[in-house]
Scaffold this motif. Sequence first.
Motif, PDB file in Angstrom:
ATOM      1  N   HIS A   1      47.410  48.641  44.265  1.00  0.00           N
ATOM      2  CA  HIS A   1      48.612  48.494  45.088  1.00  0.00           C
ATOM      3  C   HIS A   1      49.385  47.256  44.633  1.00  0.00           C
ATOM      4  O   HIS A   1      48.794  46.195  44.399  1.00  0.00           O
ATOM      5  N   TYR A   2      50.697  47.394  44.506  1.00  0.00           N
ATOM      6  CA  TYR A   2      51.559  46.273  44.133  1.00  0.00           C
ATOM      7  C   TYR A   2      52.813  46.283  45.002  1.00  0.00           C
ATOM      8  O   TYR A   2      53.229  47.336  45.508  1.00  0.00           O
TER       9      TYR A   2
ATOM     10  N   GLY B   1      43.626  40.318  47.070  1.00  0.00           N
ATOM     11  CA  GLY B   1      44.259  41.441  46.392  1.00  0.00           C
ATOM     12  C   GLY B   1      43.745  42.778  46.896  1.00  0.00           C
ATOM     13  O   GLY B   1      42.728  42.866  47.588  1.00  0.00           O
TER      14      GLY B   1
ATOM     15  N   PRO C   1      51.021  41.170  43.152  1.00  0.00           N
ATOM     16  CA  PRO C   1      49.798  41.865  43.591  1.00  0.00           C
ATOM     17  C   PRO C   1      49.818  41.983  45.113  1.00  0.00           C
ATOM     18  O   PRO C   1      50.124  41.019  45.816  1.00  0.00           O
ATOM     19  N   SER C   2      49.505  43.149  45.634  1.00  0.00           N
ATOM     20  CA  SER C   2      49.534  43.355  47.077  1.00  0.00           C
ATOM     21  C   SER C   2      48.366  42.645  47.764  1.00  0.00           C
ATOM     22  O   SER C   2      47.257  42.604  47.226  1.00  0.00           O
ATOM     23  N   SER C   3      48.628  42.066  48.935  1.00  0.00           N
ATOM     24  CA  SER C   3      47.597  41.402  49.761  1.00  0.00           C
ATOM     25  C   SER C   3      46.862  40.317  48.978  1.00  0.00           C
ATOM     26  O   SER C   3      45.644  40.123  49.146  1.00  0.00           O
ATOM     27  N   GLU C   4      47.598  39.595  48.162  1.00  0.00           N
ATOM     28  CA  GLU C   4      46.977  38.620  47.263  1.00  0.00           C
ATOM     29  C   GLU C   4      46.248  37.514  48.012  1.00  0.00           C
ATOM     30  O   GLU C   4      45.195  37.037  47.578  1.00  0.00           O
TER      31      GLU C   4
ATOM     32  N   SER D   1      43.267  46.428  45.117  1.00  0.00           N
ATOM     33  CA  SER D   1      43.323  47.136  43.840  1.00  0.00           C
ATOM     34  C   SER D   1      44.119  48.437  43.945  1.00  0.00           C
ATOM     35  O   SER D   1      43.943  49.225  44.877  1.00  0.00           O
TER      36      SER D   1
ATOM     37  N   TRP E   1      47.671  47.189  35.206  1.00  0.00           N
ATOM     38  CA  TRP E   1      48.788  46.691  36.000  1.00  0.00           C
ATOM     39  C   TRP E   1      49.372  47.795  36.873  1.00  0.00           C
ATOM     40  O   TRP E   1      48.671  48.348  37.722  1.00  0.00           O
TER      41      TRP E   1
ATOM     42  N   LYS F   1      55.541  38.255  38.092  1.00  0.00           N
ATOM     43  CA  LYS F   1      55.093  37.679  39.360  1.00  0.00           C
ATOM     44  C   LYS F   1      55.897  36.426  39.714  1.00  0.00           C
ATOM     45  O   LYS F   1      56.389  36.284  40.840  1.00  0.00           O
TER      46      LYS F   1
END
Length: 495
Positions: free
Chosen positions: A29-30, A25, A18-21, A27, A200, A11
Amino acid sequence: MEIEKIISIAKRRGFIFPSSEIYGGFSGHYDYGPVGILMKRKIENFWREFFVKSEKNIWEAETSLIQPEKVFQASGHLKDFIDPITQCKKCNTIYRADELVEELTHKPTQGMSVEELNKILKNHKCPKCKGQLGEIKVFNLMFKTTAGPIQGSSAYFRPETAQGIFINFRNLLNATRAKLPFGIAQSGKSFRNEISPRQWIMRLREFNQMEIEMFVHPKKLDIVENFNHYSKVKITILTREEQQKNGKPTEILVEEALKKGIIPNKFLAFFMAKEQVWYEKLGIPREAIRFRHMLPKETPHYSKGNFDMEIKFDFGWKEVVGNSYRTDFDLTSHSKSSGQDLSYIEEDGQKIIPHVIEPSFGIDRTIYAILLYSFRQGKERGWEWFELPPKISPYVAAVYPLLSKDNLPEKATEIFQHLRDDFDIFFDESGSIGKRYARADEIGVPFCLTIDHQTLKDSTLTIRDRNTTKQVRVKVSDLKEKLIEILHDKKISKG
């Protein structure tokens, strides 16, 4: 734990976010950052080079991410693409039943029926609140959407890239004028509405695949042109028989596994052997790779036999490549459903439905494995680093002026511009040279090129080796040749 350090570095240094952190976040999706996307593309290109471009009879395609409902009715995904779920009656937490059983009992659940899973869960409580778990239900993993206006047609995000190839079979055949056997390769996004994404980038709802659909005459599954190049490859196989008695895997030559009937045909054996070689080139140790023959109960509905190539991760063995003998299931199903003839016409005019051998690679899981096995603790040098193979390192080299004065930045910029069109490299003059080496090591850069006062005198510079930290001087005029040697796994030598 090592994996926690890897996730932190990934990171912080721009591998994976992490997507849309900022919204808490999303869940499953990265997102790939500036460093990660370079590594991902290089893995994809290496795959294309090793599995596609090396064969004269494999072409590439790119098909739609969203396909109409009829496609997945014909493929069987709407009926059979399911997972078992259970919900806590007290806190309403939903679990994937087979994974929950594995977590609670520390035993594999491959091939277990819903009845068997239910029987086990009756003796356990919800891990979160100790409430009673409900009866297991089945859940379809497809992401549904609507194409067009409010009253538009139902459609689905693809759960695999394969169906786009099958429904385009006639177009692809006409465009390539291919003769059996031939393959169509595709890489891209797939989507599965995972019940409980975890570990992850291992179990995701949006993930990246590389797949080959190899179309073969059903009577010529054992005629493979380049098989002899890989017949002596040694692989580790966990057979169905050994799984049923909790036995151990067998190390065996691919050609021997064929002779003994462990692998059903030569095309499947060919791809399994190539996968073994390729993943070792990616830095995965031989002892961390095995092929597991899926049990009948867990084999996908479209397959006559699956061998999962599994890698031993920090949490246990997990599939990274699925090798499937799909027979003529897909082309036959789509022919019947669409009313279109998806047969192959031989030179004598005879029509046949080709059989399909499919190796399906998970890119994200491959990246997880590479980072896990290339990670090095920083006890000696004071920082953690990745011993990535140069072929897939995000950057081949970093260019550093030793000091930010005495015309060194200008000379370093000149060298950087000389190399940047041919290689992925970066320029950095911020901080001490030691800190810059550390930053490069953290993202797996194989070599650092340092421009110093001697460079101005004799047009030489130092190359620092990431693995050994040793340095040698080379001529600037020899740099491109040296970097090409690096990419072909050759050691650098003094110039």
